[in-house]
Design a protein around this motif. Structure first.
Motif, PDB file in Angstrom:
ATOM      1  N   PRO A   7      -4.558  -2.861  -4.357  1.00 58.20           N
ATOM      2  CA  PRO A   7      -3.909  -2.467  -5.407  1.00 58.20           C
ATOM      3  C   PRO A   7      -4.585  -2.297  -6.640  1.00 58.20           C
ATOM      4  N   GLY A   8      -5.902  -2.993  -6.956  1.00 53.45           N
ATOM      5  CA  GLY A   8      -6.548  -2.817  -8.228  1.00 53.45           C
ATOM      6  C   GLY A   8      -7.165  -1.337  -8.255  1.00 53.45           C
ATOM      7  N   VAL A   9      -7.148  -0.806  -7.181  1.00 55.59           N
ATOM      8  CA  VAL A   9      -7.980   0.622  -7.125  1.00 55.59           C
ATOM      9  C   VAL A   9      -7.145   1.607  -6.272  1.00 55.59           C
ATOM     10  N   ASN A  10      -5.919   1.138  -6.008  1.00 55.29           N
ATOM     11  CA  ASN A  10      -5.272   2.003  -5.099  1.00 55.29           C
ATOM     12  C   ASN A  10      -5.773   2.776  -4.291  1.00 55.29           C
ATOM     13  N   SER A  11      -6.841   2.053  -3.387  1.00 49.64           N
ATOM     14  CA  SER A  11      -7.350   2.752  -2.083  1.00 49.64           C
ATOM     15  C   SER A  11      -6.586   2.034  -1.031  1.00 49.64           C
ATOM     16  N   ARG A  12      -6.232   3.101  -0.185  1.00 45.99           N
ATOM     17  CA  ARG A  12      -5.267   2.893   0.976  1.00 45.99           C
ATOM     18  C   ARG A  12      -5.986   3.379   2.186  1.00 45.99           C
ATOM     19  N   PHE A  13      -5.679   2.395   3.284  1.00 48.06           N
ATOM     20  CA  PHE A  13      -6.400   2.228   4.771  1.00 48.06           C
ATOM     21  C   PHE A  13      -5.146   2.346   5.567  1.00 48.06           C
ATOM     22  N   TYR A  14      -5.347   3.245   6.760  1.00 51.15           N
ATOM     23  CA  TYR A  14      -4.496   3.214   8.090  1.00 51.15           C
ATOM     24  C   TYR A  14      -5.219   3.081   9.115  1.00 51.15           C
ATOM     25  N   ALA A  15      -4.449   2.499  10.066  1.00 50.92           N
ATOM     26  CA  ALA A  15      -4.932   2.588  11.506  1.00 50.92           C
ATOM     27  C   ALA A  15      -4.641   4.198  12.157  1.00 50.92           C
ATOM     28  N   ASP A  16      -5.356   4.631  12.760  1.00 45.72           N
ATOM     29  CA  ASP A  16      -5.199   5.926  13.480  1.00 45.72           C
ATOM     30  C   ASP A  16      -3.665   6.268  13.808  1.00 45.72           C
ATOM     31  N   PHE A  17      -3.114   5.083  14.585  1.00 47.80           N
ATOM     32  CA  PHE A  17      -1.931   5.329  15.317  1.00 47.80           C
ATOM     33  C   PHE A  17      -0.834   5.547  14.181  1.00 47.80           C
ATOM     34  N   VAL A  18      -0.784   5.225  13.092  1.00 44.76           N
ATOM     35  CA  VAL A  18       0.236   5.416  11.891  1.00 44.76           C
ATOM     36  C   VAL A  18      -0.231   6.397  10.909  1.00 44.76           C
ATOM     37  N   LYS A  19      -1.097   6.978  10.965  1.00 41.75           N
ATOM     38  CA  LYS A  19      -1.557   8.082   9.878  1.00 41.75           C
ATOM     39  C   LYS A  19      -0.583   9.179  10.040  1.00 41.75           C
ATOM     40  N   GLY A  20      -0.185   9.729   8.957  1.00 42.76           N
ATOM     41  CA  GLY A  20       0.671  10.604   8.692  1.00 42.76           C
ATOM     42  C   GLY A  20       2.162  10.135   9.014  1.00 42.76           C
ATOM     43  N   ARG A  21       2.404   8.997   9.296  1.00 40.92           N
ATOM     44  CA  ARG A  21       3.760   8.583   9.489  1.00 40.92           C
ATOM     45  C   ARG A  21       4.057   7.357   8.453  1.00 40.92           C
ATOM     46  N   PHE A  22       3.172   6.469   8.377  1.00 33.80           N
ATOM     47  CA  PHE A  22       3.325   5.296   7.400  1.00 33.80           C
ATOM     48  C   PHE A  22       2.940   5.522   6.136  1.00 33.80           C
ATOM     49  N   ILE A  23       3.148   4.938   5.047  1.00 35.74           N
ATOM     50  CA  ILE A  23       2.751   4.997   3.696  1.00 35.74           C
ATOM     51  C   ILE A  23       2.905   3.647   3.033  1.00 35.74           C
ATOM     52  N   ILE A  24       1.768   3.193   2.788  1.00 36.89           N
ATOM     53  CA  ILE A  24       1.524   1.802   1.986  1.00 36.89           C
ATOM     54  C   ILE A  24       1.615   2.058   0.596  1.00 36.89           C
ATOM     55  N   SER A  25       2.094   1.443  -0.201  1.00 36.80           N
ATOM     56  CA  SER A  25       2.049   1.463  -1.834  1.00 36.80           C
ATOM     57  C   SER A  25       2.295   0.007  -2.433  1.00 36.80           C
ATOM     58  N   SER A  26       2.184   0.066  -3.590  1.00 34.48           N
ATOM     59  CA  SER A  26       2.126  -1.384  -4.219  1.00 34.48           C
ATOM     60  C   SER A  26       2.824  -1.175  -5.799  1.00 34.48           C
ATOM     61  N   ASP A  27       3.584  -2.027  -5.967  1.00 35.17           N
ATOM     62  CA  ASP A  27       4.000  -2.365  -7.585  1.00 35.17           C
ATOM     63  C   ASP A  27       3.412  -3.379  -7.931  1.00 35.17           C
ATOM     64  N   ASN A  28       2.328  -3.185  -8.680  1.00 39.03           N
ATOM     65  CA  ASN A  28       1.604  -4.373  -9.379  1.00 39.03           C
ATOM     66  C   ASN A  28       2.143  -5.357 -10.362  1.00 39.03           C
ATOM     67  N   ALA A  29       3.113  -4.484 -10.895  1.00 40.42           N
ATOM     68  CA  ALA A  29       3.973  -5.479 -11.992  1.00 40.42           C
ATOM     69  C   ALA A  29       4.952  -6.573 -11.062  1.00 40.42           C
ATOM     70  N   LYS A  30       5.308  -6.113  -9.863  1.00 41.15           N
ATOM     71  CA  LYS A  30       6.077  -6.941  -9.019  1.00 41.15           C
ATOM     72  C   LYS A  30       5.183  -7.975  -8.059  1.00 41.15           C
ATOM     73  N   ASN A  31       3.924  -7.533  -7.855  1.00 37.75           N
ATOM     74  CA  ASN A  31       3.193  -8.212  -7.185  1.00 37.75           C
ATOM     75  C   ASN A  31       3.551  -8.047  -5.630  1.00 37.75           C
ATOM     76  N   THR A  32       4.025  -6.749  -5.528  1.00 42.67           N
ATOM     77  CA  THR A  32       4.800  -6.512  -4.182  1.00 42.67           C
ATOM     78  C   THR A  32       3.865  -5.296  -3.331  1.00 42.67           C
ATOM     79  N   VAL A  33       3.771  -5.216  -2.173  1.00 47.48           N
ATOM     80  CA  VAL A  33       3.160  -3.941  -1.206  1.00 47.48           C
ATOM     81  C   VAL A  33       4.289  -3.609  -0.496  1.00 47.48           C
ATOM     82  N   TYR A  34       4.578  -2.366  -0.309  1.00 48.85           N
ATOM     83  CA  TYR A  34       5.555  -1.931   0.478  1.00 48.85           C
ATOM     84  C   TYR A  34       4.724  -1.160   1.611  1.00 48.85           C
TER      85      TYR A  34
END
Length: 126
Positions: free
Chosen positions: A53-80
């Motif tokens: 979350p500090g640098v907004n770098s995102r990483f995905y396993a190959d089997f979910v690339k293009g289908r899953f999206i990870i994001s964060s709301d730093n104000a809420k300390n929450t990852v989606y």
């Protein structure tokens, strides 16, 4: 005390979508990689996706690339984790996880975790 509170699992038809949430507390949110692993009975837990979350770098396993999206709301300390185009093989218990950035490299968060939350069940019907 480190806490990772996961929620959002459920039953969905193949092709559908779900959004998982992980609320983190007890540590400096933007100093960690935070992500998701999943596990099905009889198989090892596997990394799905993680974010720094500090640098907004995102990483995905190959089997979910293009289908899953990870994001964060730093104000809420929450990852989606937005899971689209779900397949029956995506079913399992999804665990929120956290790994300190200072001691690990990018992509390590798909393979290791220092902290675990409770799981949330994802079921995908065919």
């Amino acid at each position: 005390e480190v806490q990772l509170q996961a929620s959002g699992g459920g039953l969905v038809q193949a092709g559908g979508s779900l959004r998982l949430s992980c609320v983190a507390s007890g540590f400096t949110f933007d100093s960690y990689y935070i992500g998701w692993f999943r596990q099905v009975p009889g198989k090892e837990r596997e990394g799905v996706s993680c974010i720094s979350p500090g640098v907004n770098s995102r990483f995905y396993a190959d089997f979910v690339k293009g289908r899953f999206i990870i994001s964060s709301d730093n104000a809420k300390n929450t990852v989606y984790l937005r899971m689209n185009s779900l397949k029956p093989e995506d079913a399992g218990v999804y665990y929120c996880a956290a790994l300190p950035r200072d001691y690990y490299r990018d992509y390590d968060c798909l393979y290791e975790s220092d902290y675990w939350g409770q799981g949330t069940q994802v079921t995908v019907s065919s």
